[in-house]
Design a protein around this motif. Structure first.
Motif, PDB file in Angstrom:
ATOM      1  N   ASP A 151     -42.096 -36.522 -13.373  1.00  0.00           N
ATOM      2  CA  ASP A 151     -40.914 -36.867 -12.754  1.00  0.00           C
ATOM      3  C   ASP A 151     -41.085 -36.200 -11.289  1.00  0.00           C
ATOM      4  O   ASP A 151     -40.526 -34.976 -12.129  1.00  0.00           O
ATOM      5  N   GLY A 156     -40.532 -40.126 -13.836  1.00  0.00           N
ATOM      6  CA  GLY A 156     -40.209 -40.869 -15.792  1.00  0.00           C
ATOM      7  C   GLY A 156     -38.975 -41.560 -15.322  1.00  0.00           C
ATOM      8  O   GLY A 156     -38.944 -41.853 -16.629  1.00  0.00           O
ATOM      9  N   ARG A 157     -38.047 -42.229 -14.978  1.00  0.00           N
ATOM     10  CA  ARG A 157     -36.657 -42.158 -15.515  1.00  0.00           C
ATOM     11  C   ARG A 157     -36.366 -44.097 -14.247  1.00  0.00           C
ATOM     12  O   ARG A 157     -36.134 -45.107 -14.750  1.00  0.00           O
ATOM     13  N   LYS A 169     -36.663 -36.884 -19.182  1.00  0.00           N
ATOM     14  CA  LYS A 169     -37.416 -35.994 -18.444  1.00  0.00           C
ATOM     15  C   LYS A 169     -36.749 -34.784 -18.783  1.00  0.00           C
ATOM     16  O   LYS A 169     -35.917 -34.211 -18.669  1.00  0.00           O
ATOM     17  N   CYS A 189     -42.154 -32.595 -13.500  1.00  0.00           N
ATOM     18  CA  CYS A 189     -41.948 -32.437 -14.884  1.00  0.00           C
ATOM     19  C   CYS A 189     -43.323 -33.678 -15.518  1.00  0.00           C
ATOM     20  O   CYS A 189     -43.240 -34.405 -14.434  1.00  0.00           O
ATOM     21  N   THR A 191     -43.043 -36.500 -18.243  1.00  0.00           N
ATOM     22  CA  THR A 191     -42.308 -36.785 -19.372  1.00  0.00           C
ATOM     23  C   THR A 191     -42.459 -37.974 -20.400  1.00  0.00           C
ATOM     24  O   THR A 191     -44.170 -38.697 -19.971  1.00  0.00           O
ATOM     25  N   LEU A 204     -42.052 -36.589 -27.749  1.00  0.00           N
ATOM     26  CA  LEU A 204     -41.649 -34.498 -26.901  1.00  0.00           C
ATOM     27  C   LEU A 204     -41.933 -33.544 -27.769  1.00  0.00           C
ATOM     28  O   LEU A 204     -42.224 -32.674 -27.164  1.00  0.00           O
ATOM     29  N   ASP A 407     -31.421 -30.529 -23.441  1.00  0.00           N
ATOM     30  CA  ASP A 407     -31.987 -32.355 -23.959  1.00  0.00           C
ATOM     31  C   ASP A 407     -31.385 -33.388 -25.489  1.00  0.00           C
ATOM     32  O   ASP A 407     -31.640 -34.220 -25.253  1.00  0.00           O
TER      33      ASP A 407
END
Length: 553
Positions: A151, A156-157, A169, A189, A191, A204, A407
């Motif tokens: 991302d 990634g979204r 992300k 990033c 993801t 994650l 996060d």
């Protein structure tokens, strides 16, 4: 584990979406790795992701497979996994293959690839979203449990939103980007996609480079959610404003408080990512290679991607410095606007275009897709994209954005969103029919009995258990209204139904008698050869009962 792997390869064949993959590992090789993982577990190792199947975006290194970034001529064979892949494998995850993407991770549409456009998991006439297109669709279709994407501008979204799944992300730097072909190295990033938030969070936790730093304590009280004024969202697709408002109401109902924020610094920064000097970093990453392929007349280059990257060649250095100054000022305004808010809630995108719309205006449509996502990494923020509802039979997603290293906080807030969706059924999932318990087990409840629009025909398929195939032909093609039930169920339940859907069935948008569209089970036209046309009965139950007075279409 072996049964899960065999089911995955059967699913690959059933969905017939070859454009998802760049390189798929041989099934026997994957099974051998699964046996090794099982042996480690049997020996007492703690492998939290044991047996989870993982897809990896084609710009992330996987040992034994070429890394292409969506450009065959760029391919190289890494000697080792990227650290993020290695960490997931160390926790027991098993890589199935590498997935298609917008070439060199340049795009939010999922169509810019010599391997073909990746079609949406729910409706193949719509885009899957990019650039992490193949990874998102592999999760949405139930082929894999987890997938890695990248991302930079929203990759990634956006595909998470379009395919009804979760996309995390993380804060920049929280997950290593070594072994990743860069798009814009300073803001890239890695993801993760999953069908549920807990699954994504678990993955994650194994990808990160350590624990999150301590944050200043927040004042006591409910979660504080920032939202923009309606007019600042700009033009949204039909029904999207209402779906967004419903997501806000869900958070309020869950106890959150809402206040207004000025979205201007976010949208102005978003425009800078491609319209300003920051796009020059894409030329730094692969520009000389792209120039070489252009000189050679290579067919491996996507023309839109090539144009974006080569146009960045001549951006003067003074513009980059000026843009950095402007970005710093916008970031200060944005963070001041967030102030004591725990998160900013936005639609992930302003709309969901079709493949045809992207083909007609590839740059304009892509720019619109990044209106809400482009600024996140430029501002060094964290984000999570989650399903919120469905509009016109397609997933609608929202994202929560917060300061760096929030996060976990964003995930907690996202967990308050318990979106429901609906599904139209016409056959074996009807009340009292053999597959209805499948709906009930997912927490579904009957909303109403109705009919489709008079645009469908129904056929009896030779399947076990017996089921019909619904196909849209339009009112001018001899279509008729077919009895249907509309069920409400948790959004993640619809994803699980889709993941288990056997061929020749497919999930698509079904038009009801009142003109509303909801997700529903359709049938591949090729499966209707030699299948009995039972449209005249007006529905599956009437056909099973041998209605002596069948209705005519």
């Amino acid at each position: 584990m072996l049964s899960r792997i065999r089911a995955a390869y059967a699913r690959i064949e059933a969905v017939d979406r070859p454009e998802i993959w760049i390189d798929l590992r041989p099934e026997d090789e994957v099974e051998a790795e699964a046996r090794a993982v099982a042996a480690r577990v049997a020996a007492g190792e703690h492998l939290p992701l044991a047996g989870r199947l993982l897809a990896v975006k084609g710009n992330i290194d996987v040992a034994g497979l070429p890394t292409t970034a969506g450009c065959p001529a760029y391919a190289y064979r890494p000697e080792a996994d990227a650290p993020v892949v290695a960490r997931l494998r160390a926790a027991g995850a098993i890589v199935l293959g590498t997935t298609n993407l917008d070439q060199f991770a340049t795009g939010l549409v999922g169509t810019r690839s010599p391997h073909g456009a990746v079609r949406n998991a729910y409706d193949p006439e719509y885009i899957s979203g990019g650039s992490s297109s193949g990874s998102a669709v592999a999760v949405a279709l139930g082929i894999v449990d987890l997938a890695l994407g990248t991302d930079t501008a929203g990759s990634g979204r956006v595909p998470a939103a379009f395919n009804g799944i979760v996309g995390l992300k993380p804060t920049r730097g929280l997950v290593p980007t070594a072994g990743v072909v860069p798009a814009c190295a300073s803001i890239d990033c890695v993801t993760v996609f999953a069908r549920t938030l807990p699954e994504a969070e678990q993955a994650l936790s194994h990808m990160t480079s350590g624990t999150l730093p301590s944050l200043p304590g927040r004042p006591p009280g409910p979660w504080r959610i920032a939202v923009p004024a309606r007019e600042q969202l700009g033009e949204l697709d039909e029904g999207w404003a209402e779906a967004y408002e419903a997501a806000i109401e869900q958070l309020v109902t869950a106890g959150a408080s809402v206040r207004e924020i000025d979205l201007t610094p976010f949208t102005e920064a978003a425009a800078m990512l491609y319209e300003g000097a920051f796009v020059a970093e894409r030329y730094t990453a692969v520009g000389s290679f792209v120039d070489k392929l252009i000189e050679e007349g290579s067919a491996d280059l996507d023309p839109t991607v090539a144009g974006i990257i080569t146009r960045a060649r001549g951006i003067p250095a003074h513009q980059l410095y000026a843009d950095h100054d402007r970005l710093a000022a916008l970031r200060t305004r944005a963070l001041a606007g967030l102030a004591d808010a725990d998160a900013l809630l936005l639609p992930t995108t302003p709309g969901h275009p079709t493949l045809a719309e992207v083909a007609a205006d590839p740059l304009g449509v892509n720019a619109r897709m990044g209106r809400f996502t482009n600024s996140t990494n430029l501002f060094d923020l964290a984000a999570v994209a989650v399903p919120a509802s469905e509009v016109s039979g397609l997933p609608f997603g929202v994202m929560l954005i917060g300061p760096a290293f929030t996060d976990e906080r964003l995930a907690r807030i996202a967990g308050l969103l318990r979106p429901e969706t609906r599904i139209a059924v016409v056959g074996a999932h009807l009340t009292g029919q053999p597959l209805n318990p499948q709906l009930l087990s997912l927490g579904a409840r009957l909303e109403r009995t109705t009919t489709t629009a008079d645009a469908y025909r129904l056929h009896a398929l030779a399947t076990t258990p017996p089921k019909p195939g619904l196909v849209r032909v339009g009112p001018d093609g001899g279509g008729a209204a077919i009895e249907a039930e509309v069920w409400r169920l948790p959004a993640e339940g619809l994803g699980r139904l889709l993941a288990a859907l056997p061929r020749p069935m497919a999930l698509g948008s079904v038009e009801l008698a009142d003109g509303e569209r909801v997700p529903g089970f359709l049938c591949e036209p090729a499966a209707l050869v030699d299948a009995e046309d039972i449209t005249s009965y007006g529905g599956w139950r009437a056909y099973l009962q041998g209605d002596p007075a069948p209705r005519q279409p």
